[in-house]
Design an enzyme around this catalytic site. Structure first.
Site, PDB file in Angstrom:
ATOM      1  N   LYS A  86       0.835  -1.214   0.000  1.00 45.22           N
ATOM      2  CA  LYS A  86       0.000   0.000   0.000  1.00 45.22           C
ATOM      3  C   LYS A  86       0.866   1.259   0.000  1.00 45.22           C
ATOM      4  O   LYS A  86       0.607   2.199  -0.753  1.00 45.22           O
ATOM      5  CB  LYS A  86      -0.893  -0.011   1.243  1.00 45.22           C
ATOM      6  CG  LYS A  86      -1.491   1.326   1.578  1.00 45.22           C
ATOM      7  CD  LYS A  86      -2.313   1.293   2.848  1.00 45.22           C
ATOM      8  CE  LYS A  86      -1.587   1.687   4.111  1.00 45.22           C
ATOM      9  NZ  LYS A  86      -1.260   3.104   4.288  1.00 45.22           N
ATOM     10  N   ASN A  87       1.901   1.258   0.840  1.00 46.57           N
ATOM     11  CA  ASN A  87       2.678   2.490   1.004  1.00 46.57           C
ATOM     12  C   ASN A  87       3.615   2.766  -0.168  1.00 46.57           C
ATOM     13  O   ASN A  87       4.258   3.814  -0.208  1.00 46.57           O
ATOM     14  CB  ASN A  87       3.468   2.471   2.318  1.00 46.57           C
ATOM     15  CG  ASN A  87       2.557   2.741   3.502  1.00 46.57           C
ATOM     16  OD1 ASN A  87       1.376   3.034   3.328  1.00 46.57           O
ATOM     17  ND2 ASN A  87       3.099   2.647   4.705  1.00 46.57           N
ATOM     18  N   CYS A 145      -3.777  12.971  14.153  1.00 48.87           N
ATOM     19  CA  CYS A 145      -4.480  11.697  13.981  1.00 48.87           C
ATOM     20  C   CYS A 145      -4.238  10.840  15.206  1.00 48.87           C
ATOM     21  O   CYS A 145      -3.535  11.247  16.119  1.00 48.87           O
ATOM     22  CB  CYS A 145      -4.063  10.993  12.692  1.00 48.87           C
ATOM     23  SG  CYS A 145      -2.451  10.244  12.773  1.00 48.87           S
ATOM     24  N   ARG A 153       1.574  14.491  13.599  1.00 52.78           N
ATOM     25  CA  ARG A 153       1.896  14.255  12.195  1.00 52.78           C
ATOM     26  C   ARG A 153       1.783  15.491  11.296  1.00 52.78           C
ATOM     27  O   ARG A 153       0.981  15.520  10.352  1.00 52.78           O
ATOM     28  CB  ARG A 153       1.033  13.115  11.636  1.00 52.78           C
ATOM     29  CG  ARG A 153       1.236  11.826  12.412  1.00 52.78           C
ATOM     30  CD  ARG A 153       0.576  10.665  11.783  1.00 52.78           C
ATOM     31  NE  ARG A 153       1.312  10.157  10.636  1.00 52.78           N
ATOM     32  CZ  ARG A 153       0.928   9.117   9.922  1.00 52.78           C
ATOM     33  NH1 ARG A 153      -0.175   8.486  10.237  1.00 52.78           N
ATOM     34  NH2 ARG A 153       1.639   8.703   8.892  1.00 52.78           N
ATOM     35  N   ASP A 202       5.415   0.535  12.104  1.00 52.67           N
ATOM     36  CA  ASP A 202       4.183  -0.087  11.609  1.00 52.67           C
ATOM     37  C   ASP A 202       4.054  -1.556  12.031  1.00 52.67           C
ATOM     38  O   ASP A 202       3.041  -2.195  11.730  1.00 52.67           O
ATOM     39  CB  ASP A 202       4.103   0.025  10.077  1.00 52.67           C
ATOM     40  CG  ASP A 202       3.698   1.423   9.631  1.00 52.67           C
ATOM     41  OD1 ASP A 202       3.382   2.255  10.495  1.00 52.67           O
ATOM     42  OD2 ASP A 202       3.701   1.681   8.409  1.00 52.67           O
ATOM     43  N   ARG A 224      -8.316  -0.162   5.385  1.00 55.56           N
ATOM     44  CA  ARG A 224      -7.491   0.850   4.713  1.00 55.56           C
ATOM     45  C   ARG A 224      -6.217   0.233   4.158  1.00 55.56           C
ATOM     46  O   ARG A 224      -5.682   0.723   3.162  1.00 55.56           O
ATOM     47  CB  ARG A 224      -7.102   1.953   5.705  1.00 55.56           C
ATOM     48  CG  ARG A 224      -8.211   2.907   6.057  1.00 55.56           C
ATOM     49  CD  ARG A 224      -7.669   4.051   6.907  1.00 55.56           C
ATOM     50  NE  ARG A 224      -6.390   4.482   6.376  1.00 55.56           N
ATOM     51  CZ  ARG A 224      -5.350   4.869   7.119  1.00 55.56           C
ATOM     52  NH1 ARG A 224      -5.441   4.911   8.414  1.00 55.56           N
ATOM     53  NH2 ARG A 224      -4.222   5.239   6.541  1.00 55.56           N
TER      54      ARG A 224
HETATM   55  C1  UD1 Z   1       5.019   6.817   6.546  1.00 54.19           C
HETATM   56  C2  UD1 Z   1       4.098   5.629   6.365  1.00 54.19           C
HETATM   57  C3  UD1 Z   1       3.576   5.158   7.714  1.00 54.19           C
HETATM   58  C4  UD1 Z   1       4.726   4.902   8.681  1.00 54.19           C
HETATM   59  C5  UD1 Z   1       5.663   6.103   8.741  1.00 54.19           C
HETATM   60  C6  UD1 Z   1       6.909   5.862   9.562  1.00 54.19           C
HETATM   61  C7  UD1 Z   1       3.121   5.999   4.173  1.00 54.19           C
HETATM   62  C8  UD1 Z   1       1.914   6.357   3.399  1.00 54.19           C
HETATM   63  N1  UD1 Z   1       2.993   6.023   5.510  1.00 54.19           N
HETATM   64  O1  UD1 Z   1       4.237   7.874   7.102  1.00 54.19           O
HETATM   65  O2  UD1 Z   1       2.827   3.967   7.522  1.00 54.19           O
HETATM   66  O3  UD1 Z   1       4.219   4.657   9.969  1.00 54.19           O
HETATM   67  O4  UD1 Z   1       6.083   6.475   7.414  1.00 54.19           O
HETATM   68  O5  UD1 Z   1       7.600   4.758   9.059  1.00 54.19           O
HETATM   69  O6  UD1 Z   1       4.157   5.670   3.631  1.00 54.19           O
HETATM   70  N2  UD1 Z   1       7.254  14.575  10.758  1.00 54.19           N
HETATM   71  C9  UD1 Z   1       7.269  15.924  11.081  1.00 54.19           C
HETATM   72  N3  UD1 Z   1       7.100  16.838  10.063  1.00 54.19           N
HETATM   73  C10 UD1 Z   1       6.932  16.455   8.759  1.00 54.19           C
HETATM   74  C11 UD1 Z   1       6.926  15.081   8.451  1.00 54.19           C
HETATM   75  C12 UD1 Z   1       7.095  14.160   9.483  1.00 54.19           C
HETATM   76  O7  UD1 Z   1       7.408  16.304  12.246  1.00 54.19           O
HETATM   77  O8  UD1 Z   1       6.794  17.326   7.889  1.00 54.19           O
HETATM   78  C13 UD1 Z   1       7.419  13.573  11.850  1.00 54.19           C
HETATM   79  C14 UD1 Z   1       6.152  12.707  12.019  1.00 54.19           C
HETATM   80  O9  UD1 Z   1       5.180  13.332  12.824  1.00 54.19           O
HETATM   81  C15 UD1 Z   1       6.722  11.440  12.642  1.00 54.19           C
HETATM   82  C16 UD1 Z   1       8.119  11.338  11.972  1.00 54.19           C
HETATM   83  O10 UD1 Z   1       8.408  12.647  11.477  1.00 54.19           O
HETATM   84  O11 UD1 Z   1       6.875  11.614  14.019  1.00 54.19           O
HETATM   85  C17 UD1 Z   1       8.212  10.351  10.848  1.00 54.19           C
HETATM   86  O12 UD1 Z   1       7.106  10.517  10.000  1.00 54.19           O
HETATM   87  P1  UD1 Z   1       7.114  10.185   8.438  1.00 54.19           P
HETATM   88  O13 UD1 Z   1       8.255   9.304   8.095  1.00 54.19           O
HETATM   89  O14 UD1 Z   1       6.971  11.459   7.699  1.00 54.19           O
HETATM   90  O15 UD1 Z   1       5.760   9.368   8.330  1.00 54.19           O
HETATM   91  P2  UD1 Z   1       4.792   9.369   7.090  1.00 54.19           P
HETATM   92  O16 UD1 Z   1       5.612   9.580   5.858  1.00 54.19           O
HETATM   93  O17 UD1 Z   1       3.638  10.254   7.352  1.00 54.19           O
END
Ligand code: UD1
Length: 433
Positions: free
Chosen positions: A22-23, A120, A125, A308, A400
């Site tokens: 999915k990701n 969320c 996030r 995850d 999902r």
């Molecule tokens: C992706 C995955 C999700 C997984 C996560 C971490 C997808 C669609 N989702 O989510 O399943 O749990 O990686 O492996 O691929 N952060 C900030 N600011 C930002 C972006 C991130 O503070 O602009 C923080 C987030 O809140 C979190 C950390 O960085 O604490 C890592 O998040 P991130 O790797 O960005 O997660 P996602 O890409 O949203």
């Protein structure tokens, strides 16, 4: 709202086939926005998040065609005539990854309007880092009425050092940079396999990218990208979830069609807790031998232990002898499943970012609530070993990201049913033998 009814106690025996990731499918579908030509994606899993991404592309003016029959995991996308480069709140609130379209839209169309995701269940996030990075490529960004509006004549290459590692951030900016003028260098990038697979699709579309899958990615911008066909890698989190199911239920389960190299940290941990594993080219066979012992886990960015898989590992830890300390380093509020497992008889204490799990605790079936995607998977695992019947509410979370999980589990011996709201509350399942 559907519910799952699960009667625990059956060992899982047989073969289960893993679906596409999915990701990876999500950013690959967003990548189709980078070209006027047709992008064909194979091995797209049939899960709710991808239906949401399809809706989003169609709302923006894209044409999305689904395969049927044997080709029903194929999705063909053409975004020649995008008339509304916007991701509305209604879609972003159900799937935060909708924000992945921001980078590709501004790169190709010169403008984009994307709803800001709210908090969320698993934490705040924010997408502040995505926005900062796009500004480094020359986008003008304004935020109002809960939306991010980005504009740029043409993005230009730049140097981005991620303050913290972000998976979708890395993906979004890698996509944006493919059409920017000049070279982009990104440091402290996510190294998840999903980033590497997205880069393979972008290569096929004519992008010039080096280093995807490492901490430093270099992208030479090109004026346009073209049609491509790509097959999505297997879902490592689905694979990991089934491997844990095999280890917990004491059966003999072959998890087929997976990429064992992508779940290295999990397999190492399972070997440490005493699961018996046979790793093949694209299979993992797990033979449950009962005697699991506790081991600590720290979630980390890839190649570390994935956040995850944290909830599913917690379900296993309740069945391991001794004390396991699980530390969640990626998200600040990702232990919602613990309270539900406690209601089933687990012994779990939460102290900030740490969960202390004392096992082995006999679990008993109860009515529980799924709070997010991976939490729901962990409750399914707990239910598979609980005595009696567990009813899991709000299974739309699991829909999902897991394709037909109840059919897959039933196929290897689980007693599991999906019931809809309209059906009588009590559903009789055959007693375990
Ligand atoms: C992706 C995955 C999700 C997984 C996560 C971490 C997808 C669609 N989702 O989510 O399943 O749990 O990686 O492996 O691929 N952060 C900030 N600011 C930002 C972006 C991130 O503070 O602009 C923080 C987030 O809140 C979190 C950390 O960085 O604490 C890592 O998040 P991130 O790797 O960005 O997660 P996602 O890409 O949203």
């Amino acid at each position: 709202m559907d519910k799952f009814v699960i009667r625990g106690g059956n060992p899982l025996v047989g073969t289960v086939r893993i679906s596409g990731a999915k990701n990876t499918a999500l950013p690959c579908m967003a990548a189709a926005l980078l070209t006027e030509e047709t992008v064909v994606l194979e091995n797209i899993p049939d899960v709710r998040d991808l239906q949401t991404m399809r809706r989003l592309l169609v709302e923006m003016g894209g044409e999305v065609e689904l395969g049927y029959g044997r080709a029903h995991h194929r999705t063909t996308i053409c975004t020649r005539s995008l008339n509304r480069p916007e991701a509305p709140y209604e879609l972003v609130k159900t799937m935060r990854a909708s924000t992945l379209v921001l980078g590709p839209l501004v790169a190709r169309m010169g403008r984009a309007r994307v709803s800001l995701p709210g908090g969320c269940a698993i934490g705040a996030r924010p997408i502040d880092l995505h926005i900062k990075a796009l500004e480094r490529l020359g986008a003008n960004i304004a935020q109002e009425h809960g939306y991010v509006e980005a504009r740029a004549e043409r993005l230009r290459g730049g140097h981005i050092v991620w303050d913290r590692i972000s998976v979708t951030g890395t993906e979004e900016l890698m996509m944006a940079a493919t059409l920017a003028e000049g070279e982009t260098v990104m440091e402290n990038c996510a190294r998840e396999p999903e980033v590497g697979d997205l880069a393979s699709l972008l290569h096929r579309m004519g992008a010039r990218i080096e280093g995807a899958g490492t901490g430093t990615i270099r992208i030479q911008g090109v004026p346009r990208l073209h049609a491509a066909r790509h097959r999505i890698i297997p879902d490592r989190i689905e694979a990991g979830t089934f491997v844990i199911a095999g280890a917990m239920t004491g059966g003999d389960l072959i998890v087929a069609n997976c990429e064992p190299a992508h779940i290295g940290a999990l397999l190492q941990k399972l070997a440490e807790v005493g699961a018996s594993l046979q790793v093949g080219q694209d299979t993992v066979r797990v033979i449950g031998n009962g005697g699991l012992k506790a081991a600590d886990v720290n979630t980390e960015e890839y190649p570390g232990f994935p956040t995850d898989m944290q909830a599913q590992y917690m379900a296993l830890a309740t069945q391991a002898e001794g004390t396991s300390i699980i530390t969640e380093n990626i998200f600040e509020n990702r232990f919602m499943h613990a309270q539900e497992m406690v209601r089933m008889g687990a012994n779990i204490k939460i102290e900030g970012r740490r969960a202390i799990v004392r096992g082995k605790a006999p679990l008993s079936g109860a009515a529980v609530l799924a709070s997010d995607l991976r939490a729901s998977a962990s409750l399914v695992l707990a239910a598979l070993v609980a005595e009696g019947e567990t009813i899991i509410d709000r299974v739309y979370h699991i829909d999902r990201g897991y394709e037909r999980i109840e059919e897959k589990l039933r196929g290897v011996g689980a007693q599991m049913k999906r019931i809809g709201e309209m059906l009588p509350k009590k559903v009789a399942l055959a007693p375990t033998s």
